[in-house]
Design a protein around this motif. Structure first.
Motif, short mmCIF file in Angstrom:
data_model
loop_
_atom_site.label_atom_id
_atom_site.label_comp_id
_atom_site.label_asym_id
_atom_site.label_seq_id
_atom_site.Cartn_x
_atom_site.Cartn_y
_atom_site.Cartn_z
N ALA A 152 105.51 28.44 2.44
CA ALA A 152 106.40 29.22 2.92
C ALA A 152 107.54 29.31 2.00
O ALA A 152 107.70 28.39 1.27
N LEU A 204 111.21 28.54 1.07
CA LEU A 204 112.05 27.46 1.32
C LEU A 204 113.28 28.27 2.05
O LEU A 204 113.75 27.57 3.23
N LYS A 205 114.04 29.01 1.52
CA LYS A 205 115.15 30.06 2.16
C LYS A 205 114.62 31.33 2.18
O LYS A 205 114.43 32.10 1.21
N ASP A 211 114.59 33.44 8.61
CA ASP A 211 115.47 32.07 9.47
C ASP A 211 115.93 32.64 10.62
O ASP A 211 116.04 32.17 11.75
N GLN A 235 118.86 24.20 10.08
CA GLN A 235 118.21 23.40 8.66
C GLN A 235 117.52 22.21 8.81
O GLN A 235 116.55 21.95 8.34
N GLN A 277 114.31 23.36 10.06
CA GLN A 277 113.43 23.91 9.12
C GLN A 277 113.04 22.92 8.14
O GLN A 277 111.73 23.17 7.77
N TRP A 278 113.49 21.90 7.82
CA TRP A 278 112.93 20.77 7.05
C TRP A 278 111.61 20.27 7.66
O TRP A 278 110.70 20.01 7.03
N ARG A 321 109.61 21.72 10.31
CA ARG A 321 108.50 22.60 10.55
C ARG A 321 108.30 23.93 9.68
O ARG A 321 107.46 24.80 10.08
N LEU A 322 108.86 23.88 8.51
CA LEU A 322 108.41 24.65 7.32
C LEU A 322 106.87 24.91 7.21
O LEU A 322 106.50 25.93 6.96
N ASN A 357 102.84 31.84 3.48
CA ASN A 357 103.31 33.04 2.72
C ASN A 357 102.06 33.69 2.07
O ASN A 357 101.22 33.14 1.17
N LYS A 375 108.28 15.59 4.94
CA LYS A 375 108.70 16.89 3.89
C LYS A 375 109.61 16.14 3.18
O LYS A 375 110.60 15.28 3.45
#
Length: 415
Positions: free
Chosen positions: A51, A53-54, A59, A66, A69-70, A72-73, A78, A191
């Protein structure tokens, strides 16, 4: 609809390169290449990879911080390429292919990478495409990108804003990805992380309060850098000295510089596993918790703090008693922001106020189970910490429970 076989990769890459308007070089990170066929005839190619990153619209829709996000990204994938081959003309084919692909995507990902995925995302160039196939396959439009693309380690403005579409892969996808206590099987470990200069500076400044237990002679790596790297590694899912050391080696030079790592010539060098292990065993863990709780709290967007106690598996004191910890955590992200060991001769109740004393709780809501439903804690939260609380009342407090029943608080109870 199936993933390609290994001997089909060259043909898949060649067709994508020749016929997709963006061309093709490679898929980034974890990825799967799919083909859609009728009998043995290739109809379409799809590529899934890591996916973005941003992505502000995505989001905002998820509502994560944040730090979460680190962690569970990897639960998002994508759709970076979708190509129906030029000689194929079949009505409604694109939406049918997307539907078939999404039904098997999460299981295929788990078979290959060891964990499922919860959400699919894609970016559509609306100057070229109508988005009809994504809408027909029940994808959700979330807004437009800001027109930036990642090139090497920098973001470059290309001016081509794209429509952001997302698709939960099951009905509880958003609940699972926001869960403060997620299933460990959902989270892939270790991650990477890239702190901003401001975040790194705030962390270093926070850790200055922690004394270095070592003698100054012979010290090669700063206490600040060892502890800072370890904190970031744990936030990213590392659960051991070796994992922290391996994570540190994968950090960028910029990250190592911001965390004050040792410099040899023009290269920043992270500490080794023995150095990390010895230092983390020496420092006062409770002082580290107290120092970083506010910093970790600023990484999150949650305003609900829970307190809960757990007995650690396999951990015992010298007298043989089990270690019990009382923790404060942010509901929305599941981040522990403070913890305190409960004395073997006591229980959680007298540990609650000391646990929360150092935290900024103004305008937040603190939740606890029935064990902590006491006047002292409630008054402390409201009068001293300027917070609200939500406590449970059970049969262990019959008088209070009767008082609540007598008040007749039902559907019209004010929140």
């Amino acid at each position: 609809m199936r993933p390609i076989f290994s001997n089909e990769r060259d043909a898949w890459d060649r067709l994508m390169s020749e016929h997709h308007y963006l061309g093709f070089k490679s898929l980034i990170g974890s990825s799967i290449r799919y083909i859609a066929t009728i009998q043995d005839r290739w109809l379409a190619l799809l590529g899934w990879s890591a996916a973005a990153l941003k992505c502000q619209p995505r989001d905002a829709w998820i509502g994560w911080s944040q730090a979460m996000q680190w962690q569970r990204l990897p639960l998002i994938v994508n759709n970076v390429r979708f190509l129906i081959l030029p000689d194929i003309q079949i009505p409604n084919l694109a939406s049918k292919i997307l539907s078939l692909n999404l039904k098997r995507l999460s299981q295929d990902w788990e078979d290959i990478y060891g964990h499922p995925v919860l959400i699919a995302e894609t970016f559509v160039d609306t100057a070229r495409f109508t988005r009809a196939c994504y809408k027909a396959a029940n994808w959700l439009y979330q807004g437009q990108t800001s027109g930036y693309g990642k090139h090497n380690s920098r973001y470059v403005h290309h001016g081509q804003s794209k429509a952001v579409f997302v698709r939960p892969l099951d009905r509880t996808a958003l609940i699972k990805i926001r869960d403060p206590h997620p299933d460990p099987l959902l989270i892939r470990k270790e991650k990477t992380m890239q702190l901003s200069e401001k975040q790194a500076s705030e962390l270093i400044e926070t850790l200055r309060k922690i004394p270095d237990p070592r003698f100054k002679k012979g010290v090669r790596h700063r206490n600040l850098s060892i502890v800072a790297l370890s904190i970031c590694a744990v936030l990213c899912g590392c659960r051991g000295y070796t994992a922290i050391a391996q994570w540190s080696k994968r950090c960028s030079q910029k990250m190592l510089e911001r965390l004050w790592c040792r410099k040899t010539g023009t290269v920043y060098i992270p500490p080794s596993e023995p150095t990390i292990r010895r230092q983390l065993q020496r420092i006062d863990a409770e002082k580290v918790d107290m120092a970083i709780s506010d910093w970790v709290g600023r990484l999150s967007s949650g305003n609900a703090i829970g307190i809960d106690g757990k007995t650690l598996k396999g951990a015992r004191r010298q007298d043989g008693s089990k270690v019990h910890l009382l923790s404060a955590f942010i509901h929305q992200q599941g981040l522990t922001i403070a913890q305190k060991e409960v004395s073997a001769k006591s229980n959680e109740i007298p540990s609650a106020i000391p646990l929360l004393e150092s935290l900024n709780l103004k305008n937040k809501v603190v939740t606890a189970d029935a064990l902590h439903t006491h006047k002292n804690l409630a008054r402390f939260l409201v009068e001293e910490k300027q917070a609200d609380y939500c406590f449970t009342v059970k049969d262990n407090q019959p008088t209070l429970k009767e008082d609540i029943a007598y008040l007749g608080l039902k559907e019209d109870f004010p929140p």
